[in-house]
Design a protein around this motif. Sequence first.
Motif, PDB file in Angstrom:
ATOM      1  N   UNK A 149       0.893  -1.158   0.000  1.00 37.33           N
ATOM      2  CA  UNK A 149       0.000   0.000   0.000  1.00 37.33           C
ATOM      3  C   UNK A 149       0.925   1.201   0.000  1.00 37.33           C
ATOM      4  N   UNK A 150       0.369   2.386  -0.098  1.00 39.01           N
ATOM      5  CA  UNK A 150       1.247   3.558  -0.118  1.00 39.01           C
ATOM      6  C   UNK A 150       1.737   3.925   1.281  1.00 39.01           C
ATOM      7  N   UNK A 151       0.827   4.214   2.192  1.00 41.02           N
ATOM      8  CA  UNK A 151       1.229   4.536   3.572  1.00 41.02           C
ATOM      9  C   UNK A 151      -0.022   4.447   4.450  1.00 41.02           C
ATOM     10  N   UNK A 152       0.095   4.072   5.704  1.00 39.91           N
ATOM     11  CA  UNK A 152       1.308   3.543   6.336  1.00 39.91           C
ATOM     12  C   UNK A 152       1.643   2.165   5.776  1.00 39.91           C
ATOM     13  N   UNK A 153       2.909   1.777   5.900  1.00 44.18           N
ATOM     14  CA  UNK A 153       3.361   0.491   5.365  1.00 44.18           C
ATOM     15  C   UNK A 153       3.780  -0.440   6.490  1.00 44.18           C
ATOM     16  N   UNK A 154       3.204  -1.638   6.474  1.00 42.11           N
ATOM     17  CA  UNK A 154       3.529  -2.657   7.480  1.00 42.11           C
ATOM     18  C   UNK A 154       4.421  -3.721   6.843  1.00 42.11           C
ATOM     19  N   UNK A 155       5.283  -4.356   7.643  1.00 37.89           N
ATOM     20  CA  UNK A 155       6.187  -5.362   7.072  1.00 37.89           C
ATOM     21  C   UNK A 155       5.465  -6.583   6.471  1.00 37.89           C
ATOM     22  N   UNK A 156       4.344  -7.017   7.067  1.00 34.83           N
ATOM     23  CA  UNK A 156       3.566  -8.196   6.622  1.00 34.83           C
ATOM     24  C   UNK A 156       4.408  -9.349   6.076  1.00 34.83           C
ATOM     25  N   UNK A 157       5.196  -9.995   6.933  1.00 35.60           N
ATOM     26  CA  UNK A 157       5.986 -11.145   6.486  1.00 35.60           C
ATOM     27  C   UNK A 157       5.150 -12.270   5.874  1.00 35.60           C
ATOM     28  N   UNK A 158       3.880 -12.400   6.293  1.00 38.20           N
ATOM     29  CA  UNK A 158       3.040 -13.475   5.717  1.00 38.20           C
ATOM     30  C   UNK A 158       2.925 -13.320   4.199  1.00 38.20           C
ATOM     31  N   UNK A 159       2.839 -12.066   3.715  1.00 40.12           N
ATOM     32  CA  UNK A 159       2.771 -11.831   2.266  1.00 40.12           C
ATOM     33  C   UNK A 159       4.077 -12.234   1.580  1.00 40.12           C
ATOM     34  N   UNK A 160       5.187 -11.866   2.214  1.00 38.41           N
ATOM     35  CA  UNK A 160       6.508 -12.119   1.609  1.00 38.41           C
ATOM     36  C   UNK A 160       6.797 -13.616   1.572  1.00 38.41           C
ATOM     37  N   UNK A 161       6.418 -14.334   2.625  1.00 36.86           N
ATOM     38  CA  UNK A 161       6.625 -15.789   2.647  1.00 36.86           C
ATOM     39  C   UNK A 161       5.765 -16.465   1.574  1.00 36.86           C
ATOM     40  N   UNK A 162       4.525 -15.983   1.401  1.00 37.82           N
ATOM     41  CA  UNK A 162       3.684 -16.557   0.346  1.00 37.82           C
ATOM     42  C   UNK A 162       4.326 -16.345  -1.030  1.00 37.82           C
ATOM     43  N   UNK A 163       4.807 -15.137  -1.293  1.00 36.43           N
ATOM     44  CA  UNK A 163       5.378 -14.841  -2.617  1.00 36.43           C
ATOM     45  C   UNK A 163       6.586 -15.730  -2.903  1.00 36.43           C
ATOM     46  N   UNK A 164       7.410 -15.986  -1.882  1.00 37.16           N
ATOM     47  CA  UNK A 164       8.575 -16.858  -2.106  1.00 37.16           C
ATOM     48  C   UNK A 164       8.145 -18.307  -2.318  1.00 37.16           C
ATOM     49  N   UNK A 165       7.098 -18.738  -1.617  1.00 35.60           N
ATOM     50  CA  UNK A 165       6.558 -20.089  -1.836  1.00 35.60           C
ATOM     51  C   UNK A 165       5.941 -20.190  -3.224  1.00 35.60           C
TER      52      UNK A 165
END
Length: 731
Positions: free
Chosen positions: A230-246
Motif C-alpha cells: 500500500x502507499x502509507x502507512x506500510x507494514x512489514x507483513x511477512x506473511x505476504x513475503x513468505x507466500x510470494x517466495x513459496x
Amino acid sequence: LQEPGHISVSMSMASGVEGSSSSTTHRHTNRLAKEKSPYLLQHAHNPVDWYPWGQDAFDKAKNEDKPIFLSVGYSTCHWCHVMERESFEDEEIGKFLSDNFVCIKVDREERPDVDKVYMTFVQATSGGGGWPMSVWLAPELRPFIGGTYFPPRDQRGRPGLKTVLSRITEQWQNNRTALESSGVRILEALKKGTSIAANPGESPPLAPDVANRCFQQLAHSYEEEYGGFRDAPKFPTPVNLMFLMTYWSVNCSTSEGDEALQMALHTLRMMALGGIHDHVAQGFHRYSTDSSWHVPHFEKMLYDQAQLAVAYITASQVSGEQLFADVAKDILLYVSRDLSDKSGGFYSAEDADSVLASGGPQKREGAFCVWTASEVRDLLPDVVEGATGAATQADIFMHHYGVKEQGNVAPEQDPHGELQGQNVLIVRYSMELTAARFGVSVEKVNELLASARAKMAEVRKSRPRPHLDTKMLASWNGLMLSAYARVGAVLNDKVLLERAVQAGNFLEEHLWDAEQQTILRSCYRGDQMEVSPPISGFLDDYAFIICGLLDLYEATLQTKWLQWAEELQLRQDVMFWDDQGGGYFCSNPNDSTVLLQLKEDQDGAEPSANSVSASNLLRLSHYAGRQEWLQKSQQLLAAFSDRLTRVPIALPEMVRALMAQHHTLKQVLMLVDGSADNFLCQRLPVLSSMSQQGGAATAYVCQDFTCSLPVTDPQELRRLLLDGNIKMPTE
C-alpha cells in the motif's frame, strides 16, 4: 487493526512495572497493583476502582446490578497511554466511573480471547476498531455500546468520555430494556456472521487457482517503487513475503513466479535500507508512516522480529544474497541483547516513546532512536585520510544515511512536531556510490560506517530507554523459537541453535503445566517467573509452539522436540477442534465468559493460528504416520474454502498450507541410527527397511509415500531435491 494515531504525551508510569519496588507514595492504589501485566500495572494508581477480568468483577456487577465498563489495551500502545493520563488519572472521571460502573481492565496480549470478542462487536457497530478499546457491557457480559479512544471532555464535535458516561448512565436507568435487547440482537447477528464451517464432505478449494488469485491480489496492491502493499502507512507483513517466495518455488519457470520473487526481494531490500530498520541498534520498528519505509512508528514487537528473521533467511536461501542473511542475524542480535530473559524466554515489546536525554517528564516518540546533525558531527569529527575535500567521518556517514542539518523528517510525517530537527537514519546510496563520492575504497566506507554505528550505539546506551514490556507470551515465544531454529540451521550457527534449544527448554519449564497437560499463556520476569493467576493457553499458543518445535527438531534432530510437538497437537485437538464445522476455535469453547466462538480468518501482523495449524498437521502427519492429521488439515482448509476462494490475500499463510497439501511435502529422512530414534521407527515402520550404505551418511528422499534409492553423495542429494525426480528402486 491499528491505533487511531500517535501524539506526544506526558505520562506517569505506575511504579513496579518492571517488578521492582518503589518508595513513591501514591494518592490512589487499586487492586491492579497485585497484577503482573505491565499494562495493568500502568493503571494501578488511577483513582478508578479497577478490577482485572474475572469472577470477582462479574459477581459485583450482578450483585449491584451495574453495567460494566471494559477497557482493553497493551503496555506499548501510544493512545492507551494518552487515555490513561487524560481520563483515568482524572479524579472526577475516576469517581464517576467507580460509582456507576464495575470497571475492568484487560491486557489484550494476556487475554486475546476477550479482546477478539469485543473488538468484533466494536468493528461491527462503529465501523472501525483499535486500542484503547472502550466497551460497556450488561452484567451478563453482553456488550451494548463500544468505541476506542475518547478524549476526557467534548472537543471539536466529538463527545468526551465524561459526556458518554453520563449518557450511558442515564440510558441504563431509563431505557435499559432497549439497550440490552439491541446488544442481544447484535450478538446473535455476529454469531451467524462470524461462523466459519465446512459443509459435510466438502473438499478444500483447488490450490493452483487459489494461489494464482492470491498472487494477483497482492500484485494489484503492490507499490513498485519501494515495495510493500500500500502507499502509507506500510507494514512489514511477512506473511505476504513468505507466500510470494513459496509461490515462486512452485512457479519458478513462469513470468508470474519471477514477478512474485522480485516483489518479495525488493520489499525486503527496501525495508532493510529504510528507517523502519534500526541501523544503530538492530531490529525492526513496527511500521512506516510513509511509503518509503523512512519514518517509523518506533515501537518494536517480538512477533515482527520473529517473522522477519524467517523471511530474511528464506530470502537469502532463494536468492543467495548475503545482505538478507546479514539482516536475519542482525534481528536476532537485537532480540538476544534487548528482548531476552535469563530464563531463556523472550519479552514482548519495547515502547515507541521515551523521555529525552535532556531530562524532564515529557516522553516523545522515537526520542531513543533519532539524531541531530550536530550530535553526529560531534561524535564523528575525524578527517578521513585520502577522502575528497578533507571529508570527516561525519560527512561520509551523513551523506550515506541521509542526515540533514535541519533534520530529515518531512513535516507531514511529524504532525505533532516531535521529530523537528531530528534525523531517522535511512540508507540513501550504495556503498559503491558513497565510496565514489568521497574518493575512497568500498572497504574503507564499510569500515568507517561500521565504526560510526558502533560509536552511536554506545551513545544510545546512555539515553533513557523506552519502557520494556517484560511479559513473556507463549505464542510469540513459539514464533521466536522458529526464528532461531531456522536461521541457525541455514547458517549452521551453533550459538543461534543453542539459543533455540534454550527457548525450547524455557517453554517446557515455565509455560507448560505437565500435570494439567496445558500450555500457559504468559509468565513474567523475576526470580520465581510468576504466573498469577495462570491463564490457560489459547489456540495460537499451541499452534505457534508446535511449529517452533518442528523447526527446532529439524534444526537439531533431537527427537524430544518432535515428541512434545505430537503431544501438544493431540492436546490442541481436544481443546479447540470444532467437530461440527472443522477448523479450530481461537479459545476453549467451554469458557462460558467468552460469548463468541471465533475462528481467526486473517493472516495479519501475526499469522492466524488456523493457518499455522494447517501446516503443522501436514508436517506431523508425515513425521508421526498419522493419516487422521492429514484429514484434519484438509477439513480445516475446507472450512475456510469461501475466504480462500474469494479473498486469499487475507490468508496468505493458509494458502501456503493449501499449496503444500497440493504439491505434497518431500521428506528427507535422516539420523535413524538404532535405539536413539525408536520414536520415529515406531511411528514410521518403513524406516526399519532403510539402511546405511557402506558406513556413510545416507539419505532417502520420499514423496507421496514413495522413496528414492539411498543417496550418499551430497551433490546427488542436492540434485534430487532441486529437480524432484525420484529414482524408484527396482524390484
